[in-house]
Design an enzyme around this catalytic site. Structure first.
Site, short mmCIF file in Angstrom:
data_model
loop_
_atom_site.label_atom_id
_atom_site.label_comp_id
_atom_site.label_asym_id
_atom_site.label_seq_id
_atom_site.Cartn_x
_atom_site.Cartn_y
_atom_site.Cartn_z
N CYS A 219 0.82 -1.22 0.00
CA CYS A 219 0.00 0.00 0.00
C CYS A 219 0.85 1.27 0.00
O CYS A 219 0.33 2.37 -0.15
CB CYS A 219 -0.95 -0.02 1.19
SG CYS A 219 -1.95 -1.52 1.23
N HIS B 50 -9.20 3.17 -2.29
CA HIS B 50 -7.82 2.71 -2.11
C HIS B 50 -7.39 1.81 -3.26
O HIS B 50 -7.25 0.60 -3.11
CB HIS B 50 -7.71 1.99 -0.76
CG HIS B 50 -6.31 1.59 -0.39
ND1 HIS B 50 -5.18 2.19 -0.90
CD2 HIS B 50 -5.86 0.63 0.47
CE1 HIS B 50 -4.10 1.60 -0.38
NE2 HIS B 50 -4.48 0.66 0.45
#
Lengths: 109, 393
Positions: B85, B339
């Site tokens: 991430c 995301h």
């Protein structure tokens, strides 16, 4: 039940078996060790959303970080009929590896 | 080291983009960002692309070369960065280093992820497996670990040690839903009350379905260049990269020195503040990695904005909301803007660039001079922090 582990000859860290060097200090002086399967829940979650796969029928179920009496930390399942009653500090004991990647504990009391 | 500036920034609309494949997403961010910079695209000397898992989501490796060719720049050198991430923040940092070191003058940084794929290509179980392959397979995949369960465990430990409550988590999540309601690029552009967040079905205790980051398709791009070139292009709109930090932490959820602090964040922030010669109190606006409701509260502590353990109270006092003293995640953040994993870190830079250029429209923070971005990859294993400033300071 004991847990197959290693112990570092330099810093004393105990860790589940499978590492080539001590993950805490990098020492190569690691020896095989049998960790006592007694510990407590350091933190946990009740995993509820499992749309598919091997845990689908098990949910809601407890995943915990267990801290053993030797200060060994590992991620494991905690088998209980009342997952939502689990709390930090609950005493647990090691039962077995359900498969090579899945250690399972149960409540000690 | 040479000074480095952002001269162009853009991102795609985030969401379940059935209408867009990887090429379309790349174009939607990159072409407007290059136009925004006011350069000819042939001035781009390298493309640094952040992507987490196109090899599994889309059966596509070597995505940076695909991006260059699809943009009509097949002879530009490219590289793809994967840091879970944190990929976007890490790619941006590497481009910064390359320009600062004098290797290149102008680099395009792209972040892209296409996570929603047709079910005939992959069933839901495989999609989840791909999304969670950034955990330690040998030690932690066997219990069904994923992003939600790992951060849920950090949250419970934080609640145990500091008295943080579910209401605080929900309050922070609701604030970000409000921010996203003002963002035309966000996946979920509607407000959600604290009550609804608390009553929504639980994913992994203590998180409800309203407190988790979204499976999202999206892209973001920024053009980085030298001071001379930036100030020649548009002195007023250029944004300066003041500080860059990259920190490491344990790749294990269980075996780490703390379950309430991310050492990677603390180290990355220290490096970035030191380079920028700024303190947390100098920062006007922040985009941080709120992959789950709780994560934002931990981040604002680790970034030095509030004492360890007090993040929940800081949020409850309204300080992190637009209009507060430190607006956090004006874009809506990962649970509301979305995301798209590799895109996220670059998207944060886009949002903060717009804030410093007074182009954030309804989300504009008045007189924003200094902005900070923060990403976190894996179980707090990788963090990148950047501090940006207006060019007229």
């Amino acid at each position: 039940m004991n847990i197959p582990a290693i112990k570092c000859g330099d810093c004393g860290t105990v860790h589940p078996r499978g590492v080539a060097v001590c993950p805490a200090c990098g020492s190569e002086k690691i020896q095989e060790y049998e960790a006592k399967g007694e510990g407590e829940i350091h933190t946990y979650t009740v995993n509820c959303f499992v749309p598919a796969g091997k845990f689908k029928d098990r949910a809601p179920y407890v995943i915990a970080v267990v801290r053993t009496v030797e200060n060994m930390f590992l991620t494991a399942l905690v088998d209980t009929e009342s997952p939502f009653n689990i709390k930090i500090g609950d005493k647990v004991r090691f039962r077995h590896y359900e498969d090579p990647l899945t250690p399972v504990f149960e409540l000690a009391s | 080291m040479r000074e480095v500036y952002i001269v162009g920034a853009h991102e795609s609309v985030h969401g379940n983009r059935r209408d867009a494949d990887l090429r379309k997403l790349i174009a939607e961010a990159a072409i407007p960002a290059i136009k925004d910079a006011g350069i000819d695209k042939r001035e781009i000397q390298a493309i640094y692309l952040a992507n987490y898992n196109a090899n599994q989501f889309n059966n596509q490796n070597t995505l940076a070369a695909l991006a260059a060719t699809s943009l009509g720049l097949p002879h530009v050198p490219t590289v793809r960065f994967e840091a879970a991430c944190a990929s976007g923040g890490v790619a941006f940092r590497q481009a910064y280093i390359a320009i600062a070191a004098g290797i290149y003058d102008t680099v395009l940084v792209l972040g892209v992820e296409k996570m929603n794929v047709p079910l005939e290509e992959a069933d839901a179980d495989m999609q989840l497996q791909w999304a969670k392959s950034g955990v330690d397979y040998r030690y932690e995949s066997g219990v069904g670990m994923n992003g939600a369960t790992m951060f849920a465990m950090f949250a419970h430990r934080h609640m145990h040690e500091y008295g943080t409550t579910r209401e605080m988590l929900a309050f922070s999540a609701s604030k970000n839903k409000y921010h996203a309601s003002l963002n035309p690029y966000a996946y979920k552009q509607r407000e959600v009350s604290v009550e609804k967040i608390l009553k929504s079905p639980i994913v992994a205790t203590p998180f409800s379905t309203q407190e988790v980051s979204l499976i999202t398709d999206g892209s973001a791009a920024v053009v980085l260049t030298t001071k001379d070139k930036a100030l020649g292009l548009n002195k007023k709109m250029a944004v300066k990269v003041l500080g860059s930090g990259h920190g490491g932490g344990s790749f294990s959820v269980a075996f780490r020195d703390s379950h309430v602090t991310m050492r990677a964040t603390v180290a990355a922030a220290k490096e970035a503040y030191s380079m920028a010669n700024l303190k947390p109190e100098d920062i006007d606006v922040v985009e941080c990695h709120d992959c789950f409701s709780f994560t934002e509260l931990m981040n604002i502590e680790d970034l030095g904005f509030v004492e360890k353990g007090k993040g929940g109270w800081f949020a409850m006092d309204g300080h992190t909301r637009l209009g507060g003293k430190l607006p956090v995640n004006t874009s809506g953040g990962l649970c509301a803007k979305g995301h798209p994993i590799g895109c996220t870190g670059v998207g944060q830079i886009v949002e903060m660039t717009w804030q410093l250029q007074d182009r954030a429209e309804k989300r504009q923070v008045k007189n924003a001079k200094y902005a900070l971005t923060h990403v976190l990859g894996g179980p707090g294993a990788i963090s990148a922090v950047h501090i940006l400033g207006r060019s007229d300071l």
